[in-house]
Design an enzyme around this catalytic site. Structure first.
Site, short mmCIF file in Angstrom:
data_model
loop_
_atom_site.label_atom_id
_atom_site.label_comp_id
_atom_site.label_asym_id
_atom_site.label_seq_id
_atom_site.Cartn_x
_atom_site.Cartn_y
_atom_site.Cartn_z
N ASN A 61 4.80 1.00 1.58
CA ASN A 61 3.64 0.10 1.73
C ASN A 61 2.86 -0.03 0.42
OD1 ASN A 61 2.87 2.82 2.28
ND2 ASN A 61 0.99 2.15 3.29
N GLU A 74 8.06 -1.30 5.72
CA GLU A 74 9.27 -1.90 6.30
C GLU A 74 9.54 -3.28 5.71
OE1 GLU A 74 6.68 -0.59 7.76
OE2 GLU A 74 7.16 0.39 9.67
N CYS A 124 6.23 -6.46 11.13
CA CYS A 124 7.47 -5.91 10.55
C CYS A 124 8.62 -6.06 11.53
CB CYS A 124 7.27 -4.45 10.17
SG CYS A 124 6.22 -4.27 8.71
#
Ligand code: THU
Length: 165
Positions: A61, A74, A124
């Site tokens: 992230n 992700e 995601c």
């Protein structure tokens, strides 16, 4: 009126029960948490995607002072994988996360991965689903220090998903 019940197949296992290849993918997701840029949430997420060509691509992230400009681990992994190896199917994704907030007493150098499996956010899931719909099922491995969840596909994480318009 009818009721439909949607069941999600989740296999619960320990790290030791994973195959060597799956352990390698989980280890990569854990390692990728160190590439996270999370000065605001201090929640460090790593993801690793195994591609059909055998490559493993990682992501983490990346936050931003304008919060919504950041992105999750992700999506960082899946967008990077698609840009690096366009058109190559994704076979599996592993996800791991840690934060020190939940473990204020722990040694800053010690591992403090989330005890429960980390589950991808809705955006995601939707992003990963797009690649799954193009190339076939992507197995999902959600790492938790106490237990691990395995799911056969991204679709199983996103029932009643939006796929076309
Ligand atoms: N985050 C992820 O990377 N993946 C998820 O599935 C949920 C949340 C990140 C976004 C943000 O940087 C931090 O975790 C706290 O929400």
């Amino acid at each position: 009126m009818n009721t439909k019940e949607i069941k999600i197949p989740v296999e619960v296992c320990s790290y030791g029960e994973l195959s060597e290849a799956d352990r390698q993918l989980v280890d990569k997701a854990k390692e990728m948490t160190s590439r996270s840029y999370a000065p605001y949430s201090r929640f460090h997420v790593g993801a690793a995607i195994l591609l059909a060509n055998g490559e493993i691509v990682g992501g983490a992230n990346q936050e931003n002072a304008a919060f919504s400009s950041g992105t999750c681990g992700e999506r960082s992994a899946c967008f990077y994988a698609s840009a690096r190896y366009p058109g190559v199917p994704f076979r599996k994704i592993a996800i791991a996360a840690w934060t020190r907030l939940h473990h204020p007493e722990s040694d800053p150098d010690s591992e403090c991965f989330q005890p429960s499996p980390i589950s991808p956010c809705g955006s995601c899931r939707q992003a990963l689903l797009e690649y799954e719909n193009l190339h076939g099922p992507i197995e999902v491995i959600l790492y938790g220090a106490r237990e691990i969840y395995r799911l056969p596909s991204v679709a199983s994480l996103l029932p009643l998903c939006f796929t076309e318009f």
